[in-house]
Write an enzyme that holds these catalytic residues in place. Sequence first.
Site, PDB file in Angstrom:
ATOM      1  N   LYS A  28       0.851  -1.189   0.000  1.00  0.00           N
ATOM      2  CA  LYS A  28       0.000   0.000   0.000  1.00  0.00           C
ATOM      3  C   LYS A  28       0.888   1.241   0.000  1.00  0.00           C
ATOM      4  CE  LYS A  28      -1.829   2.798   2.760  1.00  0.00           C
ATOM      5  NZ  LYS A  28      -1.677   4.027   1.975  1.00  0.00           N
ATOM      6  N   GLU A  46       9.984   1.000  10.424  1.00  0.00           N
ATOM      7  CA  GLU A  46      11.044   2.005  10.251  1.00  0.00           C
ATOM      8  C   GLU A  46      10.354   3.343  10.443  1.00  0.00           C
ATOM      9  OE1 GLU A  46      12.883   4.804   8.767  1.00  0.00           O
ATOM     10  OE2 GLU A  46      13.077   3.787   6.827  1.00  0.00           O
ATOM     11  N   CYS A 101      13.483  10.503   7.500  1.00  0.00           N
ATOM     12  CA  CYS A 101      13.357  10.094   8.903  1.00  0.00           C
ATOM     13  C   CYS A 101      14.695  10.208   9.609  1.00  0.00           C
ATOM     14  CB  CYS A 101      12.782   8.687   8.989  1.00  0.00           C
ATOM     15  SG  CYS A 101      13.381   7.616   7.711  1.00  0.00           S
ATOM     16  N   GLU A 129       9.888  15.618  16.013  1.00  0.00           N
ATOM     17  CA  GLU A 129      10.314  15.483  14.612  1.00  0.00           C
ATOM     18  C   GLU A 129       9.480  16.436  13.753  1.00  0.00           C
ATOM     19  OE1 GLU A 129       9.274  11.807  12.543  1.00  0.00           O
ATOM     20  OE2 GLU A 129      11.208  11.896  11.510  1.00  0.00           O
TER      21      GLU A 129
HETATM   22  P1  ADP Z   1       2.830  10.904   7.533  1.00  0.00           P
HETATM   23  O1  ADP Z   1       2.179  11.306   8.844  1.00  0.00           O
HETATM   24  O2  ADP Z   1       4.193  11.417   7.372  1.00  0.00           O
HETATM   25  O3  ADP Z   1       1.942  11.079   6.322  1.00  0.00           O
HETATM   26  P2  ADP Z   1       2.102   8.226   8.037  1.00  0.00           P
HETATM   27  O4  ADP Z   1       2.776   7.418   9.057  1.00  0.00           O
HETATM   28  O5  ADP Z   1       0.747   8.778   8.327  1.00  0.00           O
HETATM   29  O6  ADP Z   1       3.092   9.361   7.641  1.00  0.00           O
HETATM   30  O7  ADP Z   1       1.974   7.441   6.651  1.00  0.00           O
HETATM   31  C1  ADP Z   1       2.817   6.408   6.248  1.00  0.00           C
HETATM   32  C2  ADP Z   1       1.975   5.324   5.617  1.00  0.00           C
HETATM   33  O8  ADP Z   1       1.115   4.803   6.611  1.00  0.00           O
HETATM   34  C3  ADP Z   1       1.086   5.787   4.475  1.00  0.00           C
HETATM   35  O9  ADP Z   1       1.042   4.769   3.479  1.00  0.00           O
HETATM   36  C4  ADP Z   1      -0.268   5.908   5.144  1.00  0.00           C
HETATM   37  O10 ADP Z   1      -1.347   5.752   4.249  1.00  0.00           O
HETATM   38  C5  ADP Z   1      -0.217   4.773   6.129  1.00  0.00           C
HETATM   39  N1  ADP Z   1      -1.124   4.903   7.280  1.00  0.00           N
HETATM   40  C6  ADP Z   1      -1.567   6.027   7.869  1.00  0.00           C
HETATM   41  N2  ADP Z   1      -2.408   5.735   8.885  1.00  0.00           N
HETATM   42  C7  ADP Z   1      -2.491   4.384   8.945  1.00  0.00           C
HETATM   43  C8  ADP Z   1      -3.179   3.452   9.783  1.00  0.00           C
HETATM   44  N3  ADP Z   1      -3.971   3.852  10.767  1.00  0.00           N
HETATM   45  N4  ADP Z   1      -3.007   2.137   9.550  1.00  0.00           N
HETATM   46  C9  ADP Z   1      -2.206   1.704   8.573  1.00  0.00           C
HETATM   47  N5  ADP Z   1      -1.542   2.524   7.740  1.00  0.00           N
HETATM   48  C10 ADP Z   1      -1.661   3.847   7.918  1.00  0.00           C
END
Ligand code: ADP
Length: 498
Positions: free
Chosen positions: A196, A271, A305, A402
């Site tokens: 995804k 990560e 990161c 961060e």
């Molecule tokens: P940022 O806050 O920098 O956008 P995220 O950690 O939200 O980083 O996003 C990293 C990935 O995690 C993306 O592919 C996002 O769609 C996914 N993501 C965000 N929220 C969830 C969740 N609750 N469960 C699984 N994947 C998630």
Amino acid sequence: MATAVQAKSHAAVFLEQDKRMLIDGDWVQARHGRTLEVYDPARGEVIDHVPAGDAEDIDLAVAAARRAFEDSDWSRMSASDRGRVIWRIGDLILENADELAELESLDNGKPLGVARAADVPLAADLFLYMAGFATKIHGQTLPISVPFAPGAQFHSYTLKEPIGVVGQIIPWNFPLLMAAWKLGPALATGCTIVLKPAEQTPLSALRLAEIMLDAGLPDGVVNVVTGFGETAGAALAAHPGVDKIAFTGSTEVGKLIVKAAADDLKRVTLELGGKSPNVVFADADLEMAIPGAANAIFFNHGQCCCAGSRLYVEQKVYDDVLAGVSERASQIKVGPGLDPDTEMGPLVSAEQLERVTGYLQSGEREGVRTVTGGKQVGEHGYFVAPTVLDGAGKGNRVFDEEIFGPVVTAIPFKDSADIAPAANETVYGLAAGIWTNNLTRAHRLIPQLRAGTVWVNTYNIFDAALPFGGYKQSGWGREMGEEVIHEYTETKSVCIGL
Ligand code: ADP
């Protein structure tokens, strides 16, 4: 006289195509038919739509991955043939490098030259490196003694088996490269995958999916479901048909992943974030250290990161380093990623712009001095000026948290004995930098730093052979190198009584 018509780039042609997700070798819409908008962060305009997959699509993709894992050409393929397919993916990435770099620049905002010189070749190299591992995953023969069975004889060995169906959730800062880091080792071990991509940057993963099919990957081995984190991502993390989740993203979401995976105790590697210390000693070659410290934070607009966001500088050279890094920051040419003069593009999204400028405002309110930058650039797109802050410390959000943008806080130190405790005073532990010409000092400090990577007299060096990952809340497990192979395999101990 015929007028010359400028040929459209491959990326422009790809953008015009109707976007579908890849499930079981078929290009499909989301079951519910919904789509999500893809933005060009340089203009803040919608440039494409991709399917907004959710739990139903994840179900189909996981079922396809399970079939491919258990009974398919892939599950029967020899290690050598598997390696060849992976190698071919790397080769095809290189053959399509210009297109992939352009898509990456458009979707993420990074300068085209950087995408072409770094993201794309690194992604290709990851597959080429992992292709070699396909034939080198093996257990050991073990001479066991079994003290409670004197005289008995056994033949014992271990097998390394693929972990199974893997859910991989990746971020938007290096969309293609993060897909490669995740897919390469999972394919080398013989796993099957539901990937995804981040909702902000799905384009290069969809193009990579085409490339993987062209390379000869059988149907269902890699499925790509585009969609939002809260829906598609969460469904994947919680799915009982998934054996392992590999996630790269924020620490906050990493914790949600762990909770979602807890019900069936699926394997998890993470990560996550960082607030990496970058330490400049007075004996360092400042002609190297100053541009090095600027690159440590400003590379990829600070959206790394491992960005060197806490710059510790020995008091004696503090003013010089602060002035030098600030001067470089003020000279960085900020502009659209596709403009050949651009050295730093926009942040990835309006949300990130708001987040980073919010931090800048909080610093200002708390009395932190802005040496250069500190504000949004222009009215269109999501640009922020490279920023150097002075005088921040514990209790200031810009120091503690961060930011994930082009913002560095510089901090002086007097006694080198203080530096390890200061550098480690964070919940994170992803990376650290040391700039010194004193070998003893470097070697004494390296083991004291609680970080997964320590760069000395360099920064932001990544390689397929070099493991990457974090201590503490920067994550679990490692990406790349031989280490990552263990993250995608289970060990089976076999003991045969003779
Ligand atoms: P940022 O806050 O920098 O956008 P995220 O950690 O939200 O980083 O996003 C990293 C990935 O995690 C993306 O592919 C996002 O769609 C996914 N993501 C965000 N929220 C969830 C969740 N609750 N469960 C699984 N994947 C998630």
